[in-house]
Design an enzyme around this catalytic site. Sequence first.
Site, PDB file in Angstrom:
ATOM      1  N   GLY A 350      -7.391   3.740  46.946  1.00  0.00           N
ATOM      2  CA  GLY A 350      -8.582   3.076  46.427  1.00  0.00           C
ATOM      3  C   GLY A 350      -9.053   1.944  47.331  1.00  0.00           C
ATOM      4  N   GLY A 373      -0.925   6.017  47.127  1.00  0.00           N
ATOM      5  CA  GLY A 373       0.499   6.337  47.085  1.00  0.00           C
ATOM      6  C   GLY A 373       0.722   7.843  47.061  1.00  0.00           C
TER       7      GLY A 373
HETATM    8  P1  ADP Z   1      -4.509   1.424  48.656  1.00  0.00           P
HETATM    9  O1  ADP Z   1      -5.240   1.090  47.381  1.00  0.00           O
HETATM   10  O2  ADP Z   1      -5.460   1.861  49.734  1.00  0.00           O
HETATM   11  O3  ADP Z   1      -3.365   2.362  48.460  1.00  0.00           O
HETATM   12  P2  ADP Z   1      -2.876  -0.944  48.458  1.00  0.00           P
HETATM   13  O4  ADP Z   1      -3.275  -1.047  47.033  1.00  0.00           O
HETATM   14  O5  ADP Z   1      -1.484  -0.618  48.779  1.00  0.00           O
HETATM   15  O6  ADP Z   1      -3.877   0.067  49.223  1.00  0.00           O
HETATM   16  O7  ADP Z   1      -3.157  -2.307  49.227  1.00  0.00           O
HETATM   17  C1  ADP Z   1      -4.403  -2.974  49.167  1.00  0.00           C
HETATM   18  C2  ADP Z   1      -4.211  -4.440  49.000  1.00  0.00           C
HETATM   19  O8  ADP Z   1      -3.343  -4.963  49.994  1.00  0.00           O
HETATM   20  C3  ADP Z   1      -5.507  -5.198  49.161  1.00  0.00           C
HETATM   21  O9  ADP Z   1      -5.829  -5.785  47.903  1.00  0.00           O
HETATM   22  C4  ADP Z   1      -5.189  -6.253  50.217  1.00  0.00           C
HETATM   23  O10 ADP Z   1      -5.729  -7.520  49.900  1.00  0.00           O
HETATM   24  C5  ADP Z   1      -3.684  -6.296  50.191  1.00  0.00           C
HETATM   25  N1  ADP Z   1      -3.117  -6.821  51.442  1.00  0.00           N
HETATM   26  C6  ADP Z   1      -3.284  -6.347  52.688  1.00  0.00           C
HETATM   27  N2  ADP Z   1      -2.673  -7.140  53.592  1.00  0.00           N
HETATM   28  C7  ADP Z   1      -2.103  -8.139  52.896  1.00  0.00           C
HETATM   29  C8  ADP Z   1      -1.365  -9.306  53.267  1.00  0.00           C
HETATM   30  N3  ADP Z   1      -1.105  -9.587  54.540  1.00  0.00           N
HETATM   31  N4  ADP Z   1      -0.925 -10.118  52.287  1.00  0.00           N
HETATM   32  C9  ADP Z   1      -1.225  -9.857  51.003  1.00  0.00           C
HETATM   33  N5  ADP Z   1      -1.929  -8.795  50.588  1.00  0.00           N
HETATM   34  C10 ADP Z   1      -2.379  -7.942  51.532  1.00  0.00           C
HETATM   35 MG    MG Z   2      -4.713  -0.208  45.783  1.00  0.00          MG
END
Ligand code: ADP
Ligand code: MG
Length: 392
Positions: A350, A373
């Site tokens: 997302g 995930g």
């Molecule tokens: P996805 O939804 O694409 O699977 P995630 O939910 O795992 O991705 O990660 C997204 C979140 O990670 C974002 O809200 C972003 O702000 C956070 N994020 C990325 N880098 C950092 C960081 N260095 N410290 C804290 N949060 C982070």
């Molecule tokens: Mg996410």
Amino acid sequence: MNFITDLDVKGKLVFLRVDFNVPLDDKGEIRDDTRIRASLPTIAWLLDRGARLVIASHLGRPKGKVDPAMSLKPAARRLAQLVPNKVLMAPDVIGDEVARLKRDLREGEALLLENVRFYKEEEKNDAEFARKLAEGVDIFVNDAFGSSHRAHASVVGITDFVPVKAAGYLMKKEVDYLKKAIHTPVKPYVAILGGAKVSDKIEIIESLIGKADHILIGGAMTYTFLKAQGLGVGKSLVEDDQIEVALVILDKARTNAVSFHLPQDHVLASAPEAGASVKVVETLPFPEDMLGVDIGPKTVSGYAAVIATAKTIFWNGPMGIFEIDAFAQGTIGIAKAVAASNAISIVGGGDSIAAVKKAGVKDKISHISTGGGASLEYIAYETLPGITALEK
Ligand code: ADP
Ligand code: MG
């Protein structure tokens, strides 16, 4: 794996698991209905052919308790606008009232159950709860690719109690694409991993080591890897219980053919907020009072050079806290590098999709996967618990 079009659904009670985990604003209105629209082909196909359709989803993390702020009622209202059929909202997930609504459901009508995570039994994959979900159900359909890496009752447990099981259109589209791209990936194969959910993702990297040619690390995971190497990372997000796993991965990466890349420079901030003071560093330890919020410009160009050599790219997880503009440059730089490549590119998750949209390059990605995930687990293990359950 059965596909819905193989089935005769007329008059049958069909239990459809979807992912209606949509973002809501503070008034409880849906901010983005992409996930609801993504399951419309499956819903329309089932209703047009006379299924009596029960729809189930989770929303947010209510942690096993009823939380009106995470009710699926707004999703029922939106679905009713998107299909011509009658859409009923159930007051609960299981119980007498829901049993009556299921029984009275007519062909071509839909009943949306309440948030399955209002029951703690859902995430525990409790067999008794799964049996109650399955009561009266003739056919189970899974269209929730983004939830299928979880062995939960409405994804996995229920399949023990329903005679016929099949995948919906969204599930099939995801699996067909990922299977084709990842089963025998065209090399070089570059995996880019970031985001916040370290404990969810870090273990999966281990199984990617034998597959990918390059693994590029960004996001919060970075600091767990740096700390595992004994380096000071200030206030950065670290999951201490994952340090062991990080060490195993670093060790395994050394003895395998994979190139494992950690950022060479870092954007640090005094707080994870807009307006915080910011600086870029190449050396460690970080100052005690700062935290890592993005990859630095040197890392972006180094990673971009690797990405330019790729024939297959998988990306899950932003490189930094991209929601805040001052910390978004790393993620945007990587998005542009992926967009510029001629490789087969898959972006999942997302937040990762939001990041690619923010960078304005969504149309230059070969496949946008709804599951973060889930897509990561699928490319690593080549199946998911929810898919295995459909096949057994
Ligand atoms: P996805 O939804 O694409 O699977 P995630 O939910 O795992 O991705 O990660 C997204 C979140 O990670 C974002 O809200 C972003 O702000 C956070 N994020 C990325 N880098 C950092 C960081 N260095 N410290 C804290 N949060 C982070
Ligand atoms: Mg996410």
